[in-house]
Design an enzyme around this catalytic site. Sequence first.
Site, PDB file in Angstrom:
ATOM      1  N   GLN A   1       0.712  -1.216   0.035  1.00 11.23           N
ATOM      2  CA  GLN A   1      -0.069  -0.173   0.035  1.00 11.23           C
ATOM      3  C   GLN A   1       0.893   1.175   0.077  1.00 11.23           C
ATOM      4  O   GLN A   1       1.954   1.275   0.566  1.00 11.23           O
ATOM      5  CB  GLN A   1      -0.842  -0.004   1.288  1.00 11.23           C
ATOM      6  CG  GLN A   1      -1.919  -1.304   1.491  1.00 11.23           C
ATOM      7  CD  GLN A   1      -3.041  -1.183   0.740  1.00 11.23           C
ATOM      8  OE1 GLN A   1      -3.696  -0.076   0.705  1.00 11.23           O
ATOM      9  NE2 GLN A   1      -3.307  -2.091  -0.009  1.00 11.23           N
TER      10      GLN A   1
ATOM     11  N   ILE B   1       2.773   7.387  11.916  1.00 12.30           N
ATOM     12  CA  ILE B   1       2.885   6.136  12.568  1.00 12.30           C
ATOM     13  C   ILE B   1       4.330   6.037  13.111  1.00 12.30           C
ATOM     14  O   ILE B   1       5.364   6.164  12.426  1.00 12.30           O
ATOM     15  CB  ILE B   1       2.634   4.927  11.431  1.00 12.30           C
ATOM     16  CG1 ILE B   1       1.342   5.234  11.014  1.00 12.30           C
ATOM     17  CG2 ILE B   1       2.881   3.435  12.377  1.00 12.30           C
ATOM     18  CD1 ILE B   1       1.002   4.181   9.953  1.00 12.30           C
ATOM     19  N   TYR B   2       4.672   6.174  14.360  1.00 12.76           N
ATOM     20  CA  TYR B   2       6.047   5.991  15.073  1.00 12.76           C
ATOM     21  C   TYR B   2       6.570   4.772  14.562  1.00 12.76           C
ATOM     22  O   TYR B   2       5.954   3.556  14.456  1.00 12.76           O
ATOM     23  CB  TYR B   2       5.762   6.279  16.469  1.00 12.76           C
ATOM     24  CG  TYR B   2       6.712   5.529  17.494  1.00 12.76           C
ATOM     25  CD1 TYR B   2       8.065   6.571  17.790  1.00 12.76           C
ATOM     26  CD2 TYR B   2       6.688   4.510  17.962  1.00 12.76           C
ATOM     27  CE1 TYR B   2       8.795   6.146  18.480  1.00 12.76           C
ATOM     28  CE2 TYR B   2       7.939   4.009  18.725  1.00 12.76           C
ATOM     29  CZ  TYR B   2       8.773   4.830  18.934  1.00 12.76           C
ATOM     30  OH  TYR B   2       9.584   4.351  19.884  1.00 12.76           O
TER      31      TYR B   2
ATOM     32  N   VAL C   1       8.850   1.535  15.001  1.00 16.89           N
ATOM     33  CA  VAL C   1       9.172   0.846  16.299  1.00 16.89           C
ATOM     34  C   VAL C   1      10.553   0.529  16.153  1.00 16.89           C
ATOM     35  O   VAL C   1      11.006  -0.120  15.057  1.00 16.89           O
ATOM     36  CB  VAL C   1       8.289  -0.472  16.134  1.00 16.89           C
ATOM     37  CG1 VAL C   1       8.885  -1.392  17.392  1.00 16.89           C
ATOM     38  CG2 VAL C   1       6.727  -0.118  16.315  1.00 16.89           C
TER      39      VAL C   1
ATOM     40  N   ASP D   1      -6.945  -9.008   7.462  1.00 18.13           N
ATOM     41  CA  ASP D   1      -5.694  -9.188   6.487  1.00 18.13           C
ATOM     42  C   ASP D   1      -4.361  -9.262   7.245  1.00 18.13           C
ATOM     43  O   ASP D   1      -3.270  -8.747   6.749  1.00 18.13           O
ATOM     44  CB  ASP D   1      -5.662  -7.878   5.832  1.00 18.13           C
ATOM     45  CG  ASP D   1      -4.786  -7.759   4.446  1.00 18.13           C
ATOM     46  OD1 ASP D   1      -4.878  -8.860   4.071  1.00 18.13           O
ATOM     47  OD2 ASP D   1      -4.406  -6.760   4.076  1.00 18.13           O
TER      48      ASP D   1
ATOM     49  N   ASP E   1       0.700  -2.484  11.250  1.00 24.12           N
ATOM     50  CA  ASP E   1      -0.334  -2.723  10.054  1.00 24.12           C
ATOM     51  C   ASP E   1      -1.692  -3.220  10.454  1.00 24.12           C
ATOM     52  O   ASP E   1      -2.223  -4.215  10.193  1.00 24.12           O
ATOM     53  CB  ASP E   1       0.204  -3.789   9.132  1.00 24.12           C
ATOM     54  CG  ASP E   1      -0.682  -3.492   7.702  1.00 24.12           C
ATOM     55  OD1 ASP E   1      -1.239  -2.616   7.545  1.00 24.12           O
ATOM     56  OD2 ASP E   1      -0.222  -4.477   6.770  1.00 24.12           O
TER      57      ASP E   1
END
Length: 421
Positions: free
Chosen positions: A131, A252-253, A255, A314, A329
């Site tokens: 994506q 989105i941090y 990781v 998913d 995700d």
Amino acid sequence: MNKRTVIIVGIVATLLGLVLGANFYFMYYLNIEESQLASVRALENMIRHKMRHLKPAYLNRNPRFFMFRNKLLKNYKFATYENASVLWDIANWWPHENEIYPLYDSSMGQLLETLRREPITRVNNLAKGTQLKLLMRLSHKQKVIFKPQWYPRDEVIEGAVYSGKDRHAAEVYAFYLGAVLDLRWTPIVVGRVVNLKREIYANGDEELQNTIKIETDEDGNEKYCLYGKCHYCNEEETVCGDRRHNIEGVMIYIVPGTLAKRRSPWQRTYKDERRAVWEDDMSYCKSLKNKMETMRLLDLIDVAIFDYLLQNGDRHHYETREERVVLIDNGKSFGNPNKDHLDILAPLYQCCLLRKSTWDRLQVFSGGVLTEIIDRLSKSDALYPLITDKHKRGVERRLLVIYAVVEYCMDKEGDKMLKTL
Ligand SMILES: Nc1ncnc2c1ncn2[C@@H]1O[C@H](COP(=O)(O)OP(=O)(O)OP(=O)(O)O)[C@@H](O)[C@H]1O
Ligand SMILES: [Mn+2]
């Protein structure tokens, strides 16, 4: 009986035996298929029955909730900060095994604000996964992943559970759901409105700029549209800015540490005409119990509960950090509020195992407060409200299904289904 009669009777008997034998053989296979189907149906009926007879405790508010509510609200309240660099440092030290952030920490509210406010200094395409996503650099070189909006909140995605593109706000919702259920295994995520021209295009490298189309209409108004670089990215499917070139998305941090990707034992076939073994074999977990560490299995059962609430169907692969599962995700959640895919819960009802801490926690948020607390926690997010009321009702409905499935397992296994690993 003379000898000839004996031989004839013998032959007839043998033939009869063969025919019957073949028939039994055939019946045997027919029965396996039928009994598999029957066992899936029997399970569904059992869960429906349990749903109708849920104890009032599952339907009402739990008085223990109020203790958690105040602590959660205090912890996730957006707060002003002075030094972004210090906050990045703190957040980058937080992760331990699969826990991405601590239960309570006074820096959390400030970190959320930092993700929302710090200037974007550089942007690239991030071609990982299928994506569209971007890699953004904020102040002090802190990197974050950006996923843009594709759909309005009330769009209903028809078709298979994994259909459609990412639902950006679902990533934020997943973060808060993880926080509330104490499955602090998700990245930290905030919503943010970003300017496609001034913040993305202007800070993009050439490769990114080449995946942004700029059109000018007869009045001289520019329109910026991004298609990016990824497996499914193409020039026909773009994210376009509004009149001011703004787009909505999520930060989105990232990781820190090494993530390992593994195939999910409950992976779908992604083909309409072929079903996976786990979809029909209700004893599927038996062999897994021997093959997989109980810790991993319990992690995957927690994941199933998390995904079922969100309707994320998913999770073809899952990722681990220091041998523990992380919830990376979550973008394919909240596709269709009218449909519940019970099979996302297969790990729970097939294994009938559950971490005791997860079960205790799930019971704290009964009686409608789960969606209520997530709603309150996310009030100052730029994407508030994260989901529609229809989706909220879906989450609450599914929580009851989870209670019913645990009741079904309790009948089968008793308290020994609850593990403290
Ligand atoms: N917050 C994060 N921290 C660290 N790594 C991440 C993070 N988010 C994504 N990644 C990495 O990038 C990869 C792709 O991200 P993600 O799974 O969200 O993309 P996707 O396009 O939805 O992929 P898929 O199509 O396989 O579902 C992940 O497998 C992971 O390795
Ligand atoms: Mn995905």
